[in-house]
Structures are given as structure tokens and as C-alpha cells.
Design a protein around this motif. Sequence first.
Motif, PDB file in Angstrom:
ATOM      1  N   TYR A 270      -3.629   8.127   2.719  1.00 27.66           N
ATOM      2  CA  TYR A 270      -3.113   9.282   2.998  1.00 27.66           C
ATOM      3  C   TYR A 270      -3.153   9.985   4.345  1.00 27.66           C
ATOM      4  O   TYR A 270      -3.890   9.570   5.127  1.00 27.66           O
ATOM      5  CB  TYR A 270      -3.709  10.427   2.089  1.00 27.66           C
ATOM      6  CG  TYR A 270      -5.027  10.412   2.108  1.00 27.66           C
ATOM      7  CD1 TYR A 270      -5.971   9.828   1.305  1.00 27.66           C
ATOM      8  CD2 TYR A 270      -5.779  11.124   3.012  1.00 27.66           C
ATOM      9  CE1 TYR A 270      -7.441   9.911   1.374  1.00 27.66           C
ATOM     10  CE2 TYR A 270      -7.084  11.341   3.228  1.00 27.66           C
ATOM     11  CZ  TYR A 270      -7.878  10.734   2.398  1.00 27.66           C
ATOM     12  OH  TYR A 270      -9.385  10.863   2.622  1.00 27.66           O
ATOM     13  N   GLN A 271      -1.968  10.752   4.512  1.00 20.80           N
ATOM     14  CA  GLN A 271      -2.236  11.587   6.214  1.00 20.80           C
ATOM     15  C   GLN A 271      -2.047  13.017   5.660  1.00 20.80           C
ATOM     16  O   GLN A 271      -0.969  13.364   4.840  1.00 20.80           O
ATOM     17  CB  GLN A 271      -1.118  11.079   6.934  1.00 20.80           C
ATOM     18  CG  GLN A 271      -1.141  11.905   8.311  1.00 20.80           C
ATOM     19  CD  GLN A 271      -2.289  12.237   9.012  1.00 20.80           C
ATOM     20  OE1 GLN A 271      -2.816  10.894   9.200  1.00 20.80           O
ATOM     21  NE2 GLN A 271      -2.655  13.226   9.581  1.00 20.80           N
TER      22      GLN A 271
ATOM     23  N   ILE B 250       2.770   6.744  -8.192  1.00 21.76           N
ATOM     24  CA  ILE B 250       3.003   5.654  -7.800  1.00 21.76           C
ATOM     25  C   ILE B 250       4.125   4.705  -8.725  1.00 21.76           C
ATOM     26  O   ILE B 250       4.958   4.102  -8.461  1.00 21.76           O
ATOM     27  CB  ILE B 250       1.445   4.627  -7.930  1.00 21.76           C
ATOM     28  CG1 ILE B 250       0.760   5.269  -6.674  1.00 21.76           C
ATOM     29  CG2 ILE B 250       1.898   3.049  -7.906  1.00 21.76           C
ATOM     30  CD1 ILE B 250      -0.858   4.632  -6.938  1.00 21.76           C
ATOM     31  N   TYR B 251       4.181   5.308 -10.036  1.00 28.26           N
ATOM     32  CA  TYR B 251       5.019   4.767 -10.837  1.00 28.26           C
ATOM     33  C   TYR B 251       6.316   4.980 -10.571  1.00 28.26           C
ATOM     34  O   TYR B 251       7.317   4.120 -10.563  1.00 28.26           O
ATOM     35  CB  TYR B 251       4.776   5.065 -12.503  1.00 28.26           C
ATOM     36  CG  TYR B 251       5.717   4.819 -13.465  1.00 28.26           C
ATOM     37  CD1 TYR B 251       5.535   3.553 -14.207  1.00 28.26           C
ATOM     38  CD2 TYR B 251       6.914   5.256 -13.844  1.00 28.26           C
ATOM     39  CE1 TYR B 251       6.490   3.096 -15.096  1.00 28.26           C
ATOM     40  CE2 TYR B 251       7.950   5.111 -14.574  1.00 28.26           C
ATOM     41  CZ  TYR B 251       7.519   3.811 -15.267  1.00 28.26           C
ATOM     42  OH  TYR B 251       8.580   3.324 -16.033  1.00 28.26           O
TER      43      TYR B 251
ATOM     44  N   SER C   5      -8.328  10.472  -5.436  1.00 21.55           N
ATOM     45  CA  SER C   5      -7.695   9.591  -6.453  1.00 21.55           C
ATOM     46  C   SER C   5      -6.626   8.760  -5.565  1.00 21.55           C
ATOM     47  O   SER C   5      -6.570   7.730  -6.328  1.00 21.55           O
ATOM     48  CB  SER C   5      -6.544  10.745  -7.413  1.00 21.55           C
ATOM     49  OG  SER C   5      -7.413  11.498  -8.148  1.00 21.55           O
ATOM     50  N   ILE C   6      -6.153   9.076  -4.839  1.00 19.69           N
ATOM     51  CA  ILE C   6      -5.245   8.066  -3.856  1.00 19.69           C
ATOM     52  C   ILE C   6      -6.016   7.081  -3.314  1.00 19.69           C
ATOM     53  O   ILE C   6      -5.487   5.857  -3.388  1.00 19.69           O
ATOM     54  CB  ILE C   6      -4.820   9.085  -2.676  1.00 19.69           C
ATOM     55  CG1 ILE C   6      -3.605  10.085  -3.038  1.00 19.69           C
ATOM     56  CG2 ILE C   6      -4.009   7.982  -1.521  1.00 19.69           C
ATOM     57  CD1 ILE C   6      -3.244  11.081  -1.962  1.00 19.69           C
TER      58      ILE C   6
ATOM     59  N   THR D 249       0.799  -1.334   0.055  1.00 22.53           N
ATOM     60  CA  THR D 249      -0.063   0.123   0.092  1.00 22.53           C
ATOM     61  C   THR D 249       0.972   1.354  -0.043  1.00 22.53           C
ATOM     62  O   THR D 249       1.789   1.406   0.914  1.00 22.53           O
ATOM     63  CB  THR D 249      -0.900  -0.047   1.303  1.00 22.53           C
ATOM     64  OG1 THR D 249      -1.788  -1.220   1.236  1.00 22.53           O
ATOM     65  CG2 THR D 249      -1.884   1.351   1.328  1.00 22.53           C
ATOM     66  N   LYS D 250       0.608   2.278  -0.743  1.00 16.99           N
ATOM     67  CA  LYS D 250       1.337   3.400  -1.021  1.00 16.99           C
ATOM     68  C   LYS D 250       0.887   4.398  -0.220  1.00 16.99           C
ATOM     69  O   LYS D 250      -0.378   4.817   0.032  1.00 16.99           O
ATOM     70  CB  LYS D 250       1.240   4.076  -2.437  1.00 16.99           C
ATOM     71  CG  LYS D 250       1.840   3.072  -3.608  1.00 16.99           C
ATOM     72  CD  LYS D 250       3.487   2.992  -3.351  1.00 16.99           C
ATOM     73  CE  LYS D 250       4.107   1.954  -4.199  1.00 16.99           C
ATOM     74  NZ  LYS D 250       5.340   1.647  -4.086  1.00 16.99           N
TER      75      LYS D 250
END
Lengths: 220, 220
Positions: B38-39, B214-215, B30-31, B3-4
Motif C-alpha cells: 500500500y501507499q 482483490i476478488y 488487512s492488506i 502483488t496487489k
Amino acid sequence: MKTKKFAIILSGSGVFDGAEIHESTLTMLSIAKAGGTYQCFAPDKEQAHVINHLTGEEMPEKRNVLIEAARIARGNIKPLSEFSLDDFDMIVFPGGFGVAKNFCSFAFEGPDCEVDQEVETVVKSAVEKGLPIGALCISPVLMARILPAVDVTIGEDQETAEAISTMGGSHYITDHGEVIIDEKYKLVTTPCYMLDATIQQIAEGTDNIVKELIYLSENP
Amino acid sequence: MKTKKFAIILSGSGVFDGAEIHESTLTMLSIAKAGGTYQCFAPDKEQAHVINHLTGEEMPEKRNVLIEAARIARGNIKPLSEFSLDDFDMIVFPGGFGVAKNFCSFAFEGPDCEVDQEVETVVKSAVEKGLPIGALCISPVLMARILPAVDVTIGEDQETAEAISTMGGSHYITDHGEVIIDEKYKLVTTPCYMLDATIQQIAEGTDNIVKELIYLSENP
């Protein structure tokens, strides 16, 4: 198909004392994706109070509902007094405590709450004219206070559901993105952040509300 | 795939004196759609000023960047001083004048602007560690001021493009949703509301920024 014109009624800017920002923004996105247009409105009145969104505590300030709502609308917003039924095909009320604090006093007084006169007139005259209304999150309590014997959902919160019953409405338990349609009022409701939701689930809720409003406007 | 984890750095709440609300919200969406988490963070400091978003005029008030940004984050936000590079895979800076007023003084002083020390440290140390950074809308001017000879886009606004050149950067003209990638810095930029955009075009821009981040994080 004629372009559908949505009025979005905002109650400030920020979940704890105004319009919920994600619900408001994603309502706009859902309308744009569905090929509709929108105009934002808000009452030109003082907020019930100002909440520090970091601490949850009240701040010793005064803010105006219309001026703060203009933040979400990027300045493109009109006072609710300029709203005309003739210019729109449907109305959407995003959630946020602003609905229960600035549009009515539900957050402070529960089922016996008072309703802002301007907001009440907009809702009643829209129903009279047969304009579909969408109400997200906590907004269905406002509808339950204004419209007799309404069918709505705010998700599954028991206390709020009971308050809706006390006001004469019927509450239906729903999960993320699900909608309840009251056909007699052409009122569509969905829980959004009244459930512990992700932002993707909010987007699903606004997509579904917009889809149903368009359907109702085409099938009178 | 792991997980990103995204850090979103907000500069307030509202396009004219803080973080642009749609860009911030749609970055979160989008995330989430891409399967990331996200934070939000914001500096705990006073805003440069407060703008009435209805009239565009300055208001005789003081507001705090972190406290106002908490409105977009629904209270789930941390002071930027608590940000740690080790906890995140990438960083996103949504736009809004807050970036050019609260993160640096570009809106007031142009290419000679000063940069907030805390923000500068975050950007420089992220680049040093190889963390990809996304910068939307006006945020690329902040990057051009901090990072030597950076490649960015803010769309097509000539005056801002020239200011980027003056600061040593290279500006590339782009249309809605297009991104420019500076591979040496792993910096991805897209114009968003620096163009006269619809909210759907903003969503396209945030989707593309998140995809490229991400890429980049997977192809060091």
C-alpha cells in the motif's frame, strides 16, 4: 478465567512526537482478540514539541499529550492522574518517540534523562504491587531508567542498547515479534518498530506481549 | 498472482476531524496479511477545523490534512496530486469525519454538500478505468454524492441512510463486518464505526473489504 483488564498508557499520537499509532491500535486489537478489556490513559501535560510527520521538522505549535492521545483512543481516555492500580490487571506502554520525549527526556539527554514524575510513580507502584507491565519499541529505555538492573530488548539498535547498559540494564538482541521477560519485575518487552518492521510484524509483537502479560498475571 | 497494489486515501488523523485511526491502521494490516502493498495519499489542504478529541469541542487552530495524515502513515505518504491510476490496482477510503469534512462538506451541509475537486477526480477516473474502490464507515456518503445511483451501506443509521437516498443512492442495512458490493462501479462498502463496534469488528470489516477488492480486481 476472569476478564483481564489492561491499562494502555499513551504518550500522544504519532511516532515522531507521541505514541506510535500502529503499535497503540494493534495493542488494543490484541487485547480484544485475547478476550481482555482496556482503558487508555495519558498525562495531561504539554508535549516536548510537535513534529511535522511529513518533513520531520519541528512545528511552531504547542499540543497536549492527553488531548492528542485521545485521537487514538477515539475520545475514550482518562488523565493518568486518575489511574488506579486496583482497577487493572496489567499495564502496556506502546512505543513512539513520545515515550522518549514526553514520558522521559531520553531522546534529548540520553541515559542521564529525567523521567516524568507521574509516569515514574505508575511504573514503580505497579512493580511493587506485582502488576505485569508490557513495554514496546522504545519504551524499554523508560523502564531501564526507572527500574534498577532490568532485562529488556529494543531489538538490535546498538546505540540504544548501550544506553540501556549505561543505565544499569541488560539488553538482549531480538528479532521481530520476540519478547524478553524480566521475571523479577514481570516486565515484558518486544522491539516492534525499533526494528525495520512491517505492520504484520507489529501485530505479531503486540499479540505476543498480550499473551505473555496474561500468562504472568495468572502465574504470580 | 501478481502483488496487489493498494492506494489508501487518508483525510487527516483522528475520528472527529480526520481519518479514523483504527480503520486506517487495520486497513493496512488487512492488506499486508493478504499479501498486498500500500501507499498512503492525502490532499495537501487545510482541515475544515480541528476538534479536541477529549472534549469534542473545536480548537482555535489550523492543521493540514496531509501533514496530520502523515502521523498514521509514519511519514510515508504522498500528496493526492501525485496519485496516478496506473500505479495501483485498487483504492481504499477509510472512514472518520475527515471524509465528511475535508473530502466533502456532508457533515456541515448534508446531501447538498460539495466535494473536494481532487478527491472527486480520483474517484471518477478510478471508476472509469475499472479500478475497484473500497469505502469504509462514513465514506459511502462521499461515493453517493459523486456516483449516480450507487448501492452502499453505512450500517443502519437512518438519517445517513436517508441522506444517501436523497443523493440518489440505495442504502442497504448491514451488521458488523458485512459488505455491500456495487458491481457496476466495483465499489465495496462496510459500516465499521458507523455501527457501535469493537476494534475486532473493525478488523473483520477491513479484512472483508480487502478480500472483496482483490476478488473484484481479478474478475473484471
